[in-house]
Design an enzyme around this catalytic site. Structure first.
Site, PDB file in Angstrom:
ATOM      1  N   ASP A   1       1.007  -1.427  -0.054  1.00  0.00           N
ATOM      2  CA  ASP A   1       0.191  -0.158   0.089  1.00  0.00           C
ATOM      3  C   ASP A   1       1.009   1.141   0.021  1.00  0.00           C
ATOM      4  O   ASP A   1       0.348   2.297  -0.663  1.00  0.00           O
ATOM      5  CB  ASP A   1      -0.851  -0.004   1.316  1.00  0.00           C
ATOM      6  N   GLY A   2       1.932   1.066   0.648  1.00  0.00           N
ATOM      7  CA  GLY A   2       2.949   2.427   0.628  1.00  0.00           C
ATOM      8  C   GLY A   2       3.590   2.739  -0.766  1.00  0.00           C
ATOM      9  O   GLY A   2       3.524   3.763  -1.062  1.00  0.00           O
TER      10      GLY A   2
ATOM     11  N   ARG B   1      -5.372  21.833  21.229  1.00  0.00           N
ATOM     12  CA  ARG B   1      -3.977  21.994  21.930  1.00  0.00           C
ATOM     13  C   ARG B   1      -3.629  20.364  22.081  1.00  0.00           C
ATOM     14  O   ARG B   1      -4.276  19.735  22.959  1.00  0.00           O
ATOM     15  CB  ARG B   1      -3.976  22.805  23.014  1.00  0.00           C
TER      16      ARG B   1
ATOM     17  N   ASP C   1      -0.863  16.959  20.301  1.00  0.00           N
ATOM     18  CA  ASP C   1       0.280  16.494  19.335  1.00  0.00           C
ATOM     19  C   ASP C   1      -0.046  16.657  17.917  1.00  0.00           C
ATOM     20  O   ASP C   1       1.027  17.046  16.975  1.00  0.00           O
ATOM     21  CB  ASP C   1       0.330  14.940  19.366  1.00  0.00           C
TER      22      ASP C   1
ATOM     23  N   ASN D   1      -4.536   9.121   1.454  1.00  0.00           N
ATOM     24  CA  ASN D   1      -4.958   8.714   2.634  1.00  0.00           C
ATOM     25  C   ASN D   1      -5.426   9.602   3.632  1.00  0.00           C
ATOM     26  O   ASN D   1      -6.304   9.607   4.308  1.00  0.00           O
ATOM     27  CB  ASN D   1      -3.721   7.732   3.530  1.00  0.00           C
ATOM     28  N   GLU D   2      -4.312  10.562   3.916  1.00  0.00           N
ATOM     29  CA  GLU D   2      -4.503  11.729   4.906  1.00  0.00           C
ATOM     30  C   GLU D   2      -3.522  12.931   4.772  1.00  0.00           C
ATOM     31  O   GLU D   2      -2.393  12.689   4.223  1.00  0.00           O
ATOM     32  CB  GLU D   2      -4.588  10.910   6.379  1.00  0.00           C
TER      33      GLU D   2
HETATM   34  P1  NAP Z   1       5.280   3.405   6.809  1.00  0.00           P
HETATM   35  O1  NAP Z   1       5.436   3.804   7.842  1.00  0.00           O
HETATM   36  O2  NAP Z   1       6.474   2.731   5.788  1.00  0.00           O
HETATM   37  O3  NAP Z   1       4.174   2.172   6.440  1.00  0.00           O
HETATM   38  C1  NAP Z   1       2.712   2.551   7.037  1.00  0.00           C
HETATM   39  C2  NAP Z   1       1.805   1.207   6.898  1.00  0.00           C
HETATM   40  O4  NAP Z   1       0.545   1.652   6.481  1.00  0.00           O
HETATM   41  C3  NAP Z   1       2.218   0.054   6.044  1.00  0.00           C
HETATM   42  O5  NAP Z   1       2.171  -1.273   6.670  1.00  0.00           O
HETATM   43  C4  NAP Z   1       1.167   0.267   4.815  1.00  0.00           C
HETATM   44  O6  NAP Z   1       1.051  -0.798   4.301  1.00  0.00           O
HETATM   45  C5  NAP Z   1       0.137   0.590   5.414  1.00  0.00           C
HETATM   46  N1  NAP Z   1      -1.053   1.376   4.666  1.00  0.00           N
HETATM   47  C6  NAP Z   1      -0.640   2.446   3.929  1.00  0.00           C
HETATM   48  N2  NAP Z   1      -2.121   2.879   3.417  1.00  0.00           N
HETATM   49  C7  NAP Z   1      -2.969   1.951   4.070  1.00  0.00           C
HETATM   50  C8  NAP Z   1      -4.408   1.940   4.020  1.00  0.00           C
HETATM   51  N3  NAP Z   1      -5.175   2.812   3.341  1.00  0.00           N
HETATM   52  N4  NAP Z   1      -4.985   1.185   4.893  1.00  0.00           N
HETATM   53  C9  NAP Z   1      -4.415   0.118   5.868  1.00  0.00           C
HETATM   54  N5  NAP Z   1      -2.977   0.122   5.559  1.00  0.00           N
HETATM   55  C10 NAP Z   1      -2.416   1.144   5.056  1.00  0.00           C
HETATM   56  O7  NAP Z   1       4.712   4.779   5.638  1.00  0.00           O
HETATM   57  P2  NAP Z   1       4.411   4.690   4.148  1.00  0.00           P
HETATM   58  O8  NAP Z   1       4.487   3.217   3.549  1.00  0.00           O
HETATM   59  O9  NAP Z   1       5.232   5.632   3.449  1.00  0.00           O
HETATM   60  O10 NAP Z   1       2.863   5.108   3.963  1.00  0.00           O
HETATM   61  C11 NAP Z   1       2.501   6.279   4.380  1.00  0.00           C
HETATM   62  C12 NAP Z   1       1.077   6.107   5.312  1.00  0.00           C
HETATM   63  O11 NAP Z   1       1.643   5.464   6.685  1.00  0.00           O
HETATM   64  C13 NAP Z   1       0.377   6.996   5.719  1.00  0.00           C
HETATM   65  O12 NAP Z   1      -0.521   7.790   4.651  1.00  0.00           O
HETATM   66  C14 NAP Z   1      -0.212   6.687   6.827  1.00  0.00           C
HETATM   67  O13 NAP Z   1      -1.617   6.205   6.816  1.00  0.00           O
HETATM   68  C15 NAP Z   1       0.430   5.683   7.546  1.00  0.00           C
HETATM   69  N6  NAP Z   1       0.979   5.837   8.802  1.00  0.00           N
HETATM   70  C16 NAP Z   1       0.603   5.196   9.904  1.00  0.00           C
HETATM   71  C17 NAP Z   1       0.661   5.065  11.013  1.00  0.00           C
HETATM   72  C18 NAP Z   1       0.204   4.465  12.074  1.00  0.00           C
HETATM   73  O14 NAP Z   1      -0.762   3.723  12.097  1.00  0.00           O
HETATM   74  N7  NAP Z   1       0.449   4.639  13.442  1.00  0.00           N
HETATM   75  C19 NAP Z   1       1.600   6.387  11.255  1.00  0.00           C
HETATM   76  C20 NAP Z   1       2.155   7.034  10.478  1.00  0.00           C
HETATM   77  C21 NAP Z   1       1.692   6.801   9.250  1.00  0.00           C
HETATM   78  P3  NAP Z   1       1.961  -1.687   3.203  1.00  0.00           P
HETATM   79  O15 NAP Z   1       2.910  -2.448   4.201  1.00  0.00           O
HETATM   80  O16 NAP Z   1       1.123  -2.654   2.547  1.00  0.00           O
HETATM   81  O17 NAP Z   1       2.665  -0.631   2.497  1.00  0.00           O
END
Ligand code: NAP
Length: 267
Positions: free
Chosen positions: A45-46, A148, A150, A122-123
């Protein structure tokens, strides 16, 4: 039909990218990185987020498919063992298009007439490296609360299973044109008060975050992209006019993807 295959870049994803390309070229499809009708993202998904950002300028012309080289994903919902089935479907069948909403974010800077605009799949989030974020939240121009804490996250329905879910937000079906605001650790006491619950806004509503101290710098994330911004007078969020188009060859209901991702993938 013109196609392009994007890869996460690891060995397995690159191998699958080559296999898909070869099959589709054998089926007389045309490889075009610049003007594809169909983009196949191979990775997770990333990877899908990265790939889609490269084509935000041609959302009306390009449809997307994701193939996951690890576990099942939300955007990358084809698996490596389904490669042959996928290429046959692409070459033989006219595909159905499923559209999902996107989020638009406009950043208004001091001394700048026009806002800078972004799209997110995503967001979009706002945080600070040091100290709390203090923002006035307005909905449709009306003051709603002074936040106020994070930070705040504004997610799309398809992004509701990502960061939003970790923040306690609701999972929203992507057929609903909405955006959702979730809090990151708000401070609530006798002085500061926030709603505390996620808010889901319809597509005709606009929400604004107005920094109480515009001289502060903020960290903005737009999907996988992080930016440091200063001199911001307001950030405005809305459900985007543009949508992302997915090529669908087989039904894979959203709630089944939610079940298989978070509950159990045993059939
Ligand atoms: P990453 O930190 O390397 O991976 C984020 C994780 O989110 C990966 O496991 C990815 O799946 C999964 N993901 C991405 N889109 C998703 C969706 N729509 N539904 C469910 N899971 C999803 O970051 P990245 O790969 O660059 O992705 C950026 C995304 O990370 C941001 O858009 C944000 O949504 C997410 N994120 C999540 C958190 C948290 O859950 N606490 C914190 C920061 C960011 P894959 O393993 O298939 O790539």
């Amino acid at each position: 039909m013109k196609f392009y295959v994007a890869s996460k870049g690891d060995h397995k994803s690159n191998m699958i990218k080559s296999i898909i390309e070869q099959y589709l070229l054998d089926f007389d499809l045309v490889l075009s990185k610049e003007e594809p009708d169909l983009v196949i993202s191979v990775g997770g998904d990333g990877t899908f987020l990265h790939t889609v950002h490269d084509y935000f300028h041609r959302l009306q012309e390009t449809a997307f498919i994701g193939l996951h080289t690890g576990h099942l994903g939300f955007y990358a919902d084809w698996l490596p063992e389904e490669v042959e089935k996928l290429v046959i479907e692409i070459s033989k069948k006219k595909f159905e298009i499923k559209e999902y909403p996107l989020l638009s974010m406009s950043i208004f800077y001091q001394n700048q007439q026009e806002p800078v605009e972004y799209l997110a799949l995503n967001e979009a989030t706002i945080k600070r490296i040091e100290g709390s974020v203090v923002l006035d939240v307005k909905i449709n121009g009306q003051p709603f609360e002074r936040f106020r804490g994070d930070g705040l996250c504004v997610s799309t329905p398809s992004g509701s299973t990502a960061y939003n879910k970790a923040l306690g937000g609701a999972i929203v079906h992507p057929s609903l044109s909405t955006m959702q605001i979730t809090e990151m650790s708000s401070i609530n006491n006798r002085v500061f008060r926030t709603i505390g619950s996620p808010l889901i806004l319809p597509s005709h509503h606009v929400c604004q975050f107005v920094p109480v101290n515009p001289d502060q710098s903020f960290l903005i994330t737009i999907d996988h992209v992080t930016k440091s911004v200063e001199n911001v007078v307001a950030l405005e969020y809305a459900v985007a006019k543009q949508k992302i188009r997915f090529a669908r060859f087989q039904p894979f209901p959203f709630w089944k993807r939610v079940h298989d991702s978070f509950i159990s993938d045993e059939r």
